[in-house]
Scaffold this motif. Structure first.
Motif, mmCIF file in Angstrom:
data_model
loop_
_atom_site.group_PDB
_atom_site.id
_atom_site.type_symbol
_atom_site.label_atom_id
_atom_site.label_comp_id
_atom_site.label_asym_id
_atom_site.label_seq_id
_atom_site.Cartn_x
_atom_site.Cartn_y
_atom_site.Cartn_z
ATOM 1 N N ALA A 100 49.758 42.549 42.177
ATOM 2 C CA ALA A 100 48.445 43.162 42.367
ATOM 3 C C ALA A 100 47.317 42.170 42.080
ATOM 4 C CB ALA A 100 48.323 44.391 41.471
ATOM 5 N N PRO A 101 46.214 42.285 42.817
ATOM 6 C CA PRO A 101 45.087 41.367 42.645
ATOM 7 C C PRO A 101 44.323 41.601 41.339
ATOM 8 C CG PRO A 101 44.908 42.609 44.713
ATOM 9 C CD PRO A 101 45.986 43.245 43.897
ATOM 10 N N PHE A 102 44.926 41.094 40.263
ATOM 11 C CA PHE A 102 44.270 41.082 38.948
ATOM 12 C C PHE A 102 44.458 39.689 38.378
ATOM 13 C CE2 PHE A 102 45.396 45.599 39.354
ATOM 14 C CZ PHE A 102 44.211 46.207 38.992
ATOM 15 N N TRP A 103 43.530 39.297 37.511
ATOM 16 C CA TRP A 103 43.661 38.023 36.796
ATOM 17 C C TRP A 103 43.509 38.347 35.315
ATOM 18 C CZ3 TRP A 103 41.051 38.885 41.296
ATOM 19 C CH2 TRP A 103 41.608 38.262 42.408
ATOM 20 N N LEU B 139 40.895 41.450 31.653
ATOM 21 C CA LEU B 139 41.489 41.675 32.963
ATOM 22 C C LEU B 139 40.381 41.745 34.005
ATOM 23 C CD1 LEU B 139 44.475 42.007 33.524
ATOM 24 C CD2 LEU B 139 44.138 44.455 33.563
ATOM 25 N N GLU B 140 40.577 40.950 35.059
ATOM 26 C CA GLU B 140 39.550 40.871 36.093
ATOM 27 C C GLU B 140 40.128 41.385 37.410
ATOM 28 O OE1 GLU B 140 38.412 36.815 36.713
ATOM 29 O OE2 GLU B 140 36.509 37.344 37.626
ATOM 30 N N ALA B 141 39.347 42.138 38.157
ATOM 31 C CA ALA B 141 39.748 42.586 39.498
ATOM 32 C C ALA B 141 38.657 42.157 40.469
ATOM 33 C CB ALA B 141 39.900 44.102 39.524
ATOM 34 N N TYR B 142 38.976 42.213 41.743
ATOM 35 C CA TYR B 142 37.971 41.978 42.780
ATOM 36 C C TYR B 142 37.666 43.344 43.379
ATOM 37 C CZ TYR B 142 36.030 39.916 47.130
ATOM 38 O OH TYR B 142 35.238 39.561 48.198
ATOM 39 N N LEU B 143 36.636 43.979 42.844
ATOM 40 C CA LEU B 143 36.350 45.352 43.247
ATOM 41 C C LEU B 143 36.042 45.405 44.745
ATOM 42 C CD1 LEU B 143 34.343 46.715 40.181
ATOM 43 C CD2 LEU B 143 36.790 46.865 40.668
ATOM 44 N N GLY B 144 36.596 46.396 45.406
ATOM 45 C CA GLY B 144 36.454 46.486 46.856
ATOM 46 C C GLY B 144 37.610 45.810 47.581
ATOM 47 N N PHE B 145 38.390 45.041 46.851
ATOM 48 C CA PHE B 145 39.573 44.363 47.412
ATOM 49 C C PHE B 145 40.821 44.858 46.683
ATOM 50 C CE2 PHE B 145 42.654 40.871 47.227
ATOM 51 C CZ PHE B 145 42.735 40.465 48.557
#
Lengths: 153, 80
Positions: A118-121, A48-54
């Motif tokens: 939610a902004p996750f990949w 699971l990937e997130a855009y930290l700060g976003f």
């Protein structure tokens, strides 16, 4: 009201205890823990990937919407990123409110939005290789339950 | 200078997660630059559902890029 996006494993029971103890005046607390499924051996690992700060501000905006809409007195969200093994918790949502209905609906609302928008990949690793996952139609369908939709785009 | 970040399937397609691009002044310029160097990636970021964030805020259309700008190409989000 707080959100944590972290790579480390967490203990949902401990998170719930800490949340409840900090809110002695809440009439009701509801929690949900999402757990990585094995899917009959088809999933060996989730990435699971997130855009930290976003990603965290996006969740904070969602929490704020849930808080006002359901009159919540407390919200806690913990979301894992990185490599997640079957059986491990991926997401934890807890809500507190004066009355049970608000706490249940607040948690339900938060989960429906976290699962679809939610902004996750998410990448599923299995015996036949790896593939990126998109939300299921059912996840989008769940969103239509909350017709007064003011989620962050 | 633009610091470009790729997420999800875009990162796998390009084979990199982060790269600095010099001499680009706006988003369209960056896209042309990417099209020359990485045609497959350029096509993918023009695809449906790909969003752009400049300094962690979603943008639409062309925007100018100042020094040290961070540009993220975000494929359709999968949720958690």
């Amino acid at each position: 009201m707080s959100v944590t996006v972290q790579t480390g494993v967490f203990d949902a029971g401990a998170a719930l205890s800490a949340f409840t103890q900090a809110l002695p005046d809440a009439g009701g607390v509801v929690s949900f823990t999402g757990i990585a499924r094995m899917d009959n051996g088809k999933t060996q690992m989730l990435e699971l990937e997130a855009y930290l700060g976003f990603t965290e501000p996006w969740i904070e905006t969602l929490i704020e919407e849930a808080r006002t809409r359901f009159s919540l007195s407390g919200v806690r969200v913990i979301h894992r990123v990185g490599s997640i093994l079957p059986g491990e918790a991926i997401v934890f949502v807890a809500t507190a409110a004066a009355h049970r209905r608000q706490a249940f609906e607040g948690a339900d609302f938060l989960m429906d939005h976290l699962k679809s928008r939610a902004p996750f990949w998410k990448k599923e690793h299995g015996p036949d290789g790896a593939r990126w996952i998109e939300p299921r139609q059912a996840d989008y369908q769940d969103l239509t339950r909350w017709t007064r939709d003011q989620t962050p785009k | 200078m633009a610091r470009v970040l790729l997420f999800g399937a875009l990162r796998d397609l390009a084979g990199w997660r982060e790269q600095i691009f010099e001499g680009v002044s706006d988003l369209d310029g960056l896209r042309s630059h990417i099209a020359r160097l990485y045609p497959d990636l350029a096509e993918a970021i023009s695809g449906p559902g790909v969003q752009f964030a400049v300094d962690k805020a979603l943008v639409r259309g062309n925007v100018s890029l100042s020094a040290q700008t961070e540009i993220a190409f975000l494929p359709p989000m999968s949720g958690g």
